[in-house]
Design a protein around this motif. Sequence first.
Motif, short mmCIF file in Angstrom:
data_model
loop_
_atom_site.label_atom_id
_atom_site.label_comp_id
_atom_site.label_asym_id
_atom_site.label_seq_id
_atom_site.Cartn_x
_atom_site.Cartn_y
_atom_site.Cartn_z
N PHE A 1 -7.38 -16.51 0.69
CA PHE A 1 -7.11 -15.08 0.72
C PHE A 1 -5.67 -14.83 1.17
O PHE A 1 -5.20 -15.41 2.14
CB PHE A 1 -8.09 -14.36 1.64
N SER A 2 -4.99 -13.95 0.45
CA SER A 2 -3.60 -13.63 0.71
C SER A 2 -3.43 -12.12 0.69
O SER A 2 -4.16 -11.42 -0.02
CB SER A 2 -2.72 -14.29 -0.36
N GLU A 3 -2.49 -11.61 1.45
CA GLU A 3 -2.33 -10.16 1.56
C GLU A 3 -2.05 -9.52 0.21
O GLU A 3 -1.30 -10.06 -0.60
CB GLU A 3 -1.22 -9.81 2.55
N GLY A 4 -2.69 -8.37 -0.03
CA GLY A 4 -2.48 -7.68 -1.28
C GLY A 4 -3.21 -6.34 -1.30
O GLY A 4 -3.83 -5.94 -0.32
N VAL A 5 -3.12 -5.67 -2.43
CA VAL A 5 -3.81 -4.40 -2.63
C VAL A 5 -4.43 -4.39 -4.02
O VAL A 5 -3.96 -5.07 -4.93
CB VAL A 5 -2.87 -3.17 -2.47
N THR B 1 2.60 6.29 -3.43
CA THR B 1 3.57 7.34 -3.73
C THR B 1 3.72 7.62 -5.22
O THR B 1 4.52 8.46 -5.61
CB THR B 1 4.96 6.97 -3.18
N LEU B 2 2.95 6.92 -6.07
CA LEU B 2 3.21 6.96 -7.50
C LEU B 2 2.25 7.88 -8.26
O LEU B 2 1.04 7.89 -8.00
CB LEU B 2 3.11 5.55 -8.08
N ARG B 3 2.80 8.60 -9.19
CA ARG B 3 2.01 9.43 -10.08
C ARG B 3 1.10 8.55 -10.94
O ARG B 3 1.53 7.52 -11.45
CB ARG B 3 2.96 10.23 -10.98
N GLY B 4 -0.15 8.94 -11.09
CA GLY B 4 -1.08 8.19 -11.91
C GLY B 4 -1.89 7.17 -11.16
O GLY B 4 -2.78 6.54 -11.72
N VAL B 5 -1.58 6.97 -9.87
CA VAL B 5 -2.36 6.07 -9.02
C VAL B 5 -3.34 6.92 -8.22
O VAL B 5 -2.95 7.87 -7.55
CB VAL B 5 -1.45 5.26 -8.07
N GLY B 6 -4.62 6.57 -8.28
CA GLY B 6 -5.63 7.39 -7.64
C GLY B 6 -6.24 6.80 -6.39
O GLY B 6 -6.67 7.51 -5.50
N ARG B 7 -6.27 5.47 -6.28
CA ARG B 7 -6.91 4.85 -5.13
C ARG B 7 -6.28 3.49 -4.87
O ARG B 7 -5.92 2.79 -5.81
CB ARG B 7 -8.42 4.69 -5.37
N ILE B 8 -6.15 3.14 -3.61
CA ILE B 8 -5.62 1.85 -3.20
C ILE B 8 -6.61 1.22 -2.24
O ILE B 8 -7.11 1.86 -1.32
CB ILE B 8 -4.27 2.00 -2.46
N GLU B 9 -6.91 -0.05 -2.45
CA GLU B 9 -7.71 -0.83 -1.50
C GLU B 9 -6.81 -1.91 -0.92
O GLU B 9 -6.30 -2.76 -1.65
CB GLU B 9 -8.93 -1.44 -2.19
N GLN B 10 -6.61 -1.86 0.39
CA GLN B 10 -5.73 -2.80 1.08
C GLN B 10 -6.54 -3.91 1.72
O GLN B 10 -7.60 -3.65 2.30
CB GLN B 10 -4.94 -2.06 2.17
N GLY B 11 -6.06 -5.13 1.59
CA GLY B 11 -6.78 -6.23 2.21
C GLY B 11 -6.20 -7.57 1.86
O GLY B 11 -4.98 -7.75 1.84
N PHE B 12 -7.09 -8.52 1.56
CA PHE B 12 -6.71 -9.90 1.27
C PHE B 12 -7.40 -10.32 -0.02
O PHE B 12 -8.62 -10.20 -0.14
CB PHE B 12 -7.13 -10.81 2.43
N ILE B 13 -6.62 -10.81 -0.98
CA ILE B 13 -7.12 -11.10 -2.33
C ILE B 13 -7.14 -12.61 -2.55
O ILE B 13 -6.23 -13.34 -2.12
CB ILE B 13 -6.24 -10.42 -3.39
N CYS B 14 -8.18 -13.06 -3.25
CA CYS B 14 -8.23 -14.46 -3.65
C CYS B 14 -8.37 -14.56 -5.17
O CYS B 14 -8.77 -13.60 -5.84
CB CYS B 14 -9.36 -15.20 -2.96
N SER B 15 -8.05 -15.73 -5.69
CA SER B 15 -8.19 -16.02 -7.11
C SER B 15 -9.04 -17.27 -7.24
O SER B 15 -9.73 -17.69 -6.31
CB SER B 15 -6.82 -16.20 -7.75
N GLU C 1 0.83 -1.20 0.00
CA GLU C 1 0.00 0.00 0.00
C GLU C 1 0.86 1.25 0.00
O GLU C 1 0.63 2.18 -0.78
CB GLU C 1 -0.91 -0.02 1.23
N ALA C 2 1.87 1.28 0.87
CA ALA C 2 2.74 2.45 0.98
C ALA C 2 3.47 2.73 -0.33
O ALA C 2 3.60 3.89 -0.75
CB ALA C 2 3.74 2.26 2.12
N VAL C 3 3.96 1.68 -0.98
CA VAL C 3 4.69 1.85 -2.24
C VAL C 3 3.81 2.51 -3.29
O VAL C 3 4.19 3.50 -3.93
CB VAL C 3 5.20 0.48 -2.74
N PHE C 4 2.61 2.00 -3.49
CA PHE C 4 1.81 2.46 -4.62
C PHE C 4 1.08 3.77 -4.35
O PHE C 4 0.66 4.44 -5.30
CB PHE C 4 0.88 1.34 -5.10
#
Length: 204
Positions: free
Chosen positions: A81-85, A60-74, A55-58
């Motif tokens: 569910f595994s940690e991701g954004v 800071t980037l130009r062109g990124v407008g929103r981040i959703e932090q949580g746990f993602i599944c495929s 979350e912190a990395v992204f």
Amino acid sequence: QSTRTTWSVTPAVIPATTRGPAGYCPNGRLMRSHEPTGNLNEKVGLGGGCHWCTEAVFTTLRGVGRIEQGFICSAPPHDTFSEGVVVYFDPEIIRLADLIEIHLQTHASTSQHALRNKYRSAVYVCSPQQAREATAVLGKLLQVSNKPLVTRVLDFAGLKSSEPKFLRYFQKNSGNQFCERYIDPKLERLRTDYARFFVGPASE
């Protein structure tokens, strides 16, 4: 922690079936808009390390407008569910290829360590076009590298948002021991190697 790495073997890519965002929970919080953008409808999921760091990395980037932090599944067999954004971005300012490269360089994308169930290294795609592009990007990076990637291209199937107290972790806790040890070095690398995209962290 991230290390400077190069890659050269076939990536661990699983072709995405792009079955759609079933179970997706759009309840993340608005993180930061670095400049007015007209197209923030494109999104991609990224996982591989602690989601506080990602979350912190992204943010800071130009062109990124929103981040959703949580746990993602495929899709099965990667349906735990595994940690991701989830990153919402403007591809006219920062391309998917740029996001993937930055992601690989800011987490241990060549390490098949014992915590991979918790920290699955993946690019979670939301369309067939993203799947093709992500697979091509990994392949190009491997042509100029000398270490195997554990990062996979997977369908994005769902997000469980983190508890509110953990969202915007770096903005709330900058300067603590965790941030200084794990997040600050990643941001310094962005400042040095990706200055064209680096805007800097938002203040709380």
